[in-house]
Design a protein around this motif. Structure first.
Motif, PDB file in Angstrom:
ATOM      1  N   MET A 169     -33.551   9.990   0.779  1.00  0.00           N
ATOM      2  CA  MET A 169     -33.275   8.438   1.453  1.00  0.00           C
ATOM      3  C   MET A 169     -32.283   8.200   0.372  1.00  0.00           C
ATOM      4  O   MET A 169     -31.771   6.984   1.169  1.00  0.00           O
ATOM      5  N   GLU A 170     -32.218   7.986  -0.637  1.00  0.00           N
ATOM      6  CA  GLU A 170     -30.979   7.500  -1.257  1.00  0.00           C
ATOM      7  C   GLU A 170     -29.826   7.667  -1.459  1.00  0.00           C
ATOM      8  O   GLU A 170     -28.749   6.798  -0.871  1.00  0.00           O
ATOM      9  N   LEU A 171     -29.340   8.907  -0.664  1.00  0.00           N
ATOM     10  CA  LEU A 171     -27.989   9.424  -0.089  1.00  0.00           C
ATOM     11  C   LEU A 171     -27.733   8.485   1.189  1.00  0.00           C
ATOM     12  O   LEU A 171     -26.623   7.710   1.152  1.00  0.00           O
ATOM     13  N   VAL A 172     -28.569   7.936   1.775  1.00  0.00           N
ATOM     14  CA  VAL A 172     -28.671   7.208   3.660  1.00  0.00           C
ATOM     15  C   VAL A 172     -28.982   5.346   3.217  1.00  0.00           C
ATOM     16  O   VAL A 172     -27.456   4.977   3.743  1.00  0.00           O
ATOM     17  N   ILE A 173     -29.197   5.231   1.798  1.00  0.00           N
ATOM     18  CA  ILE A 173     -29.120   4.333   1.575  1.00  0.00           C
ATOM     19  C   ILE A 173     -27.937   3.868   0.804  1.00  0.00           C
ATOM     20  O   ILE A 173     -27.626   2.710   1.556  1.00  0.00           O
ATOM     21  N   ARG A 174     -27.504   4.931   0.585  1.00  0.00           N
ATOM     22  CA  ARG A 174     -26.085   4.546  -0.032  1.00  0.00           C
ATOM     23  C   ARG A 174     -24.890   4.383   0.990  1.00  0.00           C
ATOM     24  O   ARG A 174     -24.064   3.651   0.485  1.00  0.00           O
ATOM     25  N   CYS A 175     -25.394   5.392   1.456  1.00  0.00           N
ATOM     26  CA  CYS A 175     -24.353   5.308   3.174  1.00  0.00           C
ATOM     27  C   CYS A 175     -24.103   4.078   3.517  1.00  0.00           C
ATOM     28  O   CYS A 175     -23.505   3.490   3.886  1.00  0.00           O
ATOM     29  N   LEU A 176     -25.250   3.359   3.940  1.00  0.00           N
ATOM     30  CA  LEU A 176     -25.700   2.242   4.307  1.00  0.00           C
ATOM     31  C   LEU A 176     -24.131   1.137   3.441  1.00  0.00           C
ATOM     32  O   LEU A 176     -24.359  -0.052   4.095  1.00  0.00           O
ATOM     33  N   ARG A 177     -24.768   1.428   1.984  1.00  0.00           N
ATOM     34  CA  ARG A 177     -23.987   0.175   0.977  1.00  0.00           C
ATOM     35  C   ARG A 177     -22.682   0.468   1.369  1.00  0.00           C
ATOM     36  O   ARG A 177     -21.853   0.088   1.405  1.00  0.00           O
ATOM     37  N   GLY A 237     -26.877   8.587   9.526  1.00  0.00           N
ATOM     38  CA  GLY A 237     -27.995   8.916   9.309  1.00  0.00           C
ATOM     39  C   GLY A 237     -29.547   7.521   9.299  1.00  0.00           C
ATOM     40  O   GLY A 237     -30.750   7.885   8.074  1.00  0.00           O
ATOM     41  N   LEU A 238     -29.583   7.218  10.343  1.00  0.00           N
ATOM     42  CA  LEU A 238     -30.709   6.141   9.500  1.00  0.00           C
ATOM     43  C   LEU A 238     -32.026   6.230  10.425  1.00  0.00           C
ATOM     44  O   LEU A 238     -32.933   6.823  10.362  1.00  0.00           O
ATOM     45  N   GLY A 239     -31.509   7.522  11.631  1.00  0.00           N
ATOM     46  CA  GLY A 239     -33.054   8.141  12.405  1.00  0.00           C
ATOM     47  C   GLY A 239     -33.373   9.334  10.711  1.00  0.00           C
ATOM     48  O   GLY A 239     -34.699   9.367  11.254  1.00  0.00           O
ATOM     49  N   LEU A 240     -32.482   9.453   9.711  1.00  0.00           N
ATOM     50  CA  LEU A 240     -33.203  10.128   9.005  1.00  0.00           C
ATOM     51  C   LEU A 240     -34.332   9.200   8.282  1.00  0.00           C
ATOM     52  O   LEU A 240     -35.190  10.408   7.323  1.00  0.00           O
ATOM     53  N   LEU A 241     -34.231   7.628   7.799  1.00  0.00           N
ATOM     54  CA  LEU A 241     -35.812   7.300   8.016  1.00  0.00           C
ATOM     55  C   LEU A 241     -37.078   6.783   8.484  1.00  0.00           C
ATOM     56  O   LEU A 241     -37.413   6.170   8.293  1.00  0.00           O
ATOM     57  N   GLU A 242     -36.655   7.296   9.162  1.00  0.00           N
ATOM     58  CA  GLU A 242     -37.582   7.602  10.468  1.00  0.00           C
ATOM     59  C   GLU A 242     -39.229   8.452   9.900  1.00  0.00           C
ATOM     60  O   GLU A 242     -38.940   9.803  10.594  1.00  0.00           O
ATOM     61  N   THR A 243     -40.000   7.574   9.189  1.00  0.00           N
ATOM     62  CA  THR A 243     -40.508   9.108   9.057  1.00  0.00           C
ATOM     63  C   THR A 243     -42.121   8.803   9.069  1.00  0.00           C
ATOM     64  O   THR A 243     -41.869   7.603   8.677  1.00  0.00           O
ATOM     65  N   SER A 244     -43.598   9.427   9.141  1.00  0.00           N
ATOM     66  CA  SER A 244     -44.613   8.686   9.284  1.00  0.00           C
ATOM     67  C   SER A 244     -45.243   9.501   8.259  1.00  0.00           C
ATOM     68  O   SER A 244     -46.225   9.455   7.937  1.00  0.00           O
ATOM     69  N   HIS A 245     -44.072   9.939   7.424  1.00  0.00           N
ATOM     70  CA  HIS A 245     -44.495  10.829   5.915  1.00  0.00           C
ATOM     71  C   HIS A 245     -44.955   8.824   4.965  1.00  0.00           C
ATOM     72  O   HIS A 245     -44.187   8.057   4.560  1.00  0.00           O
ATOM     73  N   ARG A 246     -46.853   8.909   4.623  1.00  0.00           N
ATOM     74  CA  ARG A 246     -46.634   7.794   4.504  1.00  0.00           C
ATOM     75  C   ARG A 246     -46.171   7.187   2.606  1.00  0.00           C
ATOM     76  O   ARG A 246     -45.646   6.517   2.328  1.00  0.00           O
ATOM     77  N   PRO A 247     -46.292   8.347   2.003  1.00  0.00           N
ATOM     78  CA  PRO A 247     -45.226   8.474   0.188  1.00  0.00           C
ATOM     79  C   PRO A 247     -43.690   7.993  -0.001  1.00  0.00           C
ATOM     80  O   PRO A 247     -43.369   7.077  -0.404  1.00  0.00           O
ATOM     81  N   ALA A 248     -43.226   8.338   1.802  1.00  0.00           N
ATOM     82  CA  ALA A 248     -41.729   7.797   1.492  1.00  0.00           C
ATOM     83  C   ALA A 248     -41.706   6.783   1.876  1.00  0.00           C
ATOM     84  O   ALA A 248     -40.448   6.309   1.792  1.00  0.00           O
ATOM     85  N   CYS A 249     -42.250   6.257   2.529  1.00  0.00           N
ATOM     86  CA  CYS A 249     -42.230   4.869   3.295  1.00  0.00           C
ATOM     87  C   CYS A 249     -42.487   3.760   2.457  1.00  0.00           C
ATOM     88  O   CYS A 249     -41.594   2.563   1.981  1.00  0.00           O
ATOM     89  N   GLU A 250     -43.763   4.128   1.538  1.00  0.00           N
ATOM     90  CA  GLU A 250     -44.052   3.506   0.216  1.00  0.00           C
ATOM     91  C   GLU A 250     -42.274   3.224  -0.641  1.00  0.00           C
ATOM     92  O   GLU A 250     -42.059   2.731  -1.491  1.00  0.00           O
ATOM     93  N   HIS A 251     -42.345   4.797  -1.175  1.00  0.00           N
ATOM     94  CA  HIS A 251     -41.077   4.839  -1.420  1.00  0.00           C
ATOM     95  C   HIS A 251     -39.838   3.920  -1.862  1.00  0.00           C
ATOM     96  O   HIS A 251     -38.926   3.154  -1.833  1.00  0.00           O
TER      97      HIS A 251
END
Length: 580
Positions: free
Chosen positions: A426-434, A443-457
């Motif tokens: 997720m950090e890598l995708v955010i850096r690419c967005l920046r 890479g935005l599609g990699l942030l579409e997660t149903s994993h709750r800890p990932a959403c909170e992170h």
């Protein structure tokens, strides 16, 4: 009869006169032979100064050599003559063509290689018999003269030419099915295990040509039957398994050796065609293998998955293309549980005897497992600050992101999501967005997660909302890699790009709203709600606009669907009227 005899006599006299003119008149003979231009002799009687032995218009004997008279490099006539070799033991005269240029020699070799094969039942049986003959003969000669390659070179060249001749059957692949399955497979299995890598690459190219994609229905059925022969198990191993085992052999110096590189691409092309063919036929309830799909067989039977992942640091496009196709097959995730612990690549061709097998097992024990997730993220990270500059790089990057998306989508294990989070995906995708690069958009599609800890992170640690909402509001967005100079194509691609970004941000916000609760740490829920309320609820207005937009699209699609169904029903009823 007398008239014919006179004409023949005159023709010989004219030929003799012409020879005398071309030879330089009669003044070039040595005094040793009384100035004669020709000395008749039916057999070789040793060298004579100034003469060469041969057969011409005056018969067999010694002719005055005008080239020797004029000196080296001074040729007074341009007629080609034949060189003569004498087998003194048998006293035989053998004529050899005159000296040939490099281009003539090359053409002669190419003509020999272009061996014509009859594309019929009879032709395939004859070609198959010849292939078996040369395979067996070459294997026998290699065993008898293992330390003297010259002894088996002739049979090896003949085997290579026979394999080349099979390329013609790519235009008529149906005749290949005339050979029984086991009889068809055996010589090819021996060829693919051949010590000479040139023989192997030729065989791989020929087999790949048989499976070239064709939209014709009849051709698809033929390719289907040939594909079954390539993956069916015989007394030893399937042909495809041996081809995968050759990937390790061909990889040696493959970046410098074009033939090895072409051999690898042929094997990967074959795997890609078989995977696509198997998926296509599954829609009709058929499979290449009775017990499972070809994809899961490939993962279970071979270690090709590990080999493909190992090529990611080299940015090898064909490898990542096959990897992306393989990872989109949902059933392989039942076989592979942990994508950070893939077994190292191994080959059947390195286990020839017990000693080598023991060494290989020790090497395997020493080799670390392969972390697929880490290597995929490293391949994506190459483009975290820069845009792809070529179509090859763009396709490579998109296939890498497709592999990551497939892992996160099809894997039902929470462990895969946790591994992505731990590897700082997720950090890598955010850096690419920046950096607003192409990798950030896809890479935005990699942030579409149903994993709750990932959403909170995403909200609490990465502060991802400030990167998502500007795209959602169409104020700032990553730029696509527009490699085409055509402005019309650029405009269409940019519109498609904006639509994709919009859809990705909607799905990301949907997952956040669904999985962030009041129990989430660091006030994640309050932070998300406040984002929608700030600036006079402009983000809520945008949300309502998108709701109306996609509602209109859904209604139009539904209307078109039912209208199409009604037209089909009317057509069917119209034909039923004429039925008895």
């Amino acid at each position: 009869m007398n008239g014919n005899y006179d004409e023949e006599k005159k023709r010989k006299q004219m030929d003799a006169a012409l020879d005398e003119v071309l030879m330089g008149g009669g003044g070039g003979a040595s005094s040793e032979t009384n100035g004669e231009q020709f000395l008749a002799s039916s057999t070789w009687k040793g060298p004579k100064a100034g003469y060469y032995f041969g057969t011409s218009s005056k018969g067999t004997g010694y002719y005055w050599d005008v080239q020797q008279k004029n000196g080296e490099g001074e040729n007074t006539h341009k007629t080609k003559r034949k060189r003569i070799t004498i087998d003194e033991g048998k006293n035989e005269i053998k004529s050899i063509p005159a000296r040939m240029t490099g281009q003539e020699l090359l053409e002669q070799v190419e003509q020999k290689n272009q061996k014509q094969v009859e594309l019929s039942d009879r032709g395939i049986r004859a070609a198959h018999a010849q292939l078996r003959k040369w395979v067996e003969k070459n294997a026998l000669e290699r065993a008898e003269h293992s330390e003297n390659p010259e002894e088996y070179m002739e049979s090896e060249l003949a085997l290579h030419q026979q394999l080349e001749s099979y390329g013609g059957f790519a235009t008529q692949p149906a005749v290949l099915l005339k050979i029984p399955v086991e009889e068809f497979q055996m010589p090819w299995l021996e060829v693919l295990a051949h010590p000479n890598i040139d023989i192997v690459t030729t065989a791989c190219r020929v087999i790949a040509e048989w499976m070239d994609e064709d939209e014709d229905v009849e051709s698809t059925e033929i390719r289907w039957e040939i594909g079954k022969r390539l993956v069916q198990t015989t007394a030893t191993s399937p042909i495809v398994e041996l081809m995968v085992s050759n990937l390790g052999r061909l990889q040696t110096n493959w970046q410098e050796d074009e033939e090895n590189q072409q051999g690898i691409e042929d094997i990967l092309t074959l795997l890609e065609n078989l995977l696509e063919l198997d998926v296509q036929q599954q829609l009709d309830g058929k499979q290449l293998l009775e017990s499972s799909s070809f994809a899961i067989w490939l993962v279970k039977k071979t270690t090709v998955l590990s080999w493909l992942v190992q090529q990611l640091p080299f940015q090898h496009g064909p490898s990542v293309q096959v990897l992306a196709l393989l990872l989109q097959q949902a059933d392989i995730y039942e076989e592979v549980k942990d994508w950070t612990q893939l077994p190292p690549y191994s080959s059947l061709l390195t286990e020839d005897n017990d000693e080598e097998e023991t060494k290989d097992k020790k090497k395997k024990a020493e080799k670390p497992n392969i972390d697929c997730m880490e290597l995929l993220l490293q391949a994506m990270a190459v483009f975290r600050k820069t845009q792809p500059t070529t179509t090859y790089e763009l396709e490579f990057l998109e296939n890498v992101v497709l592999c990551l998306a497939s892992l996160l989508t099809y894997s039902s294990h929470r462990k895969t999501q946790e591994q992505f989070l731990e590897a700082q995906g997720m950090e890598l995708v955010i850096r690419c967005l920046r950096e607003k690069v192409h990798a950030g958009g896809i890479g935005l599609g990699l942030l579409e997660t149903s994993h709750r800890p990932a959403c909170e992170h995403f909200i609490s640690h990465l502060h991802g909302l400030k990167h998502i909402f500007p795209i959602f509001m169409q104020r700032s967005f990553p730029k696509p890699a527009l490699l085409s100079s055509d402005k019309t194509k650029q405009k269409k691609k940019k519109a498609h790009w904006m639509q994709k970004l919009e859809q990705h941000t909607i799905r990301i916000l949907y997952h956040l709203a669904q999985h962030i609760t009041a129990d989430s740490p660091d006030d994640c829920l309050q932070r998300l709600v406040c984002k929608f309320l700030e600036n006079d609820c402009e983000k809520l207005d945008r949300l309502i606009q998108l709701l109306l937009k996609y509602d209109h699209k859904a209604r139009r699609a539904e209307y078109n669907y039912y209208r199409f169904q009604e037209s089909e029903d009317e057509t069917e009823n119209m034909y039923n009227v004429f039925l008895p």
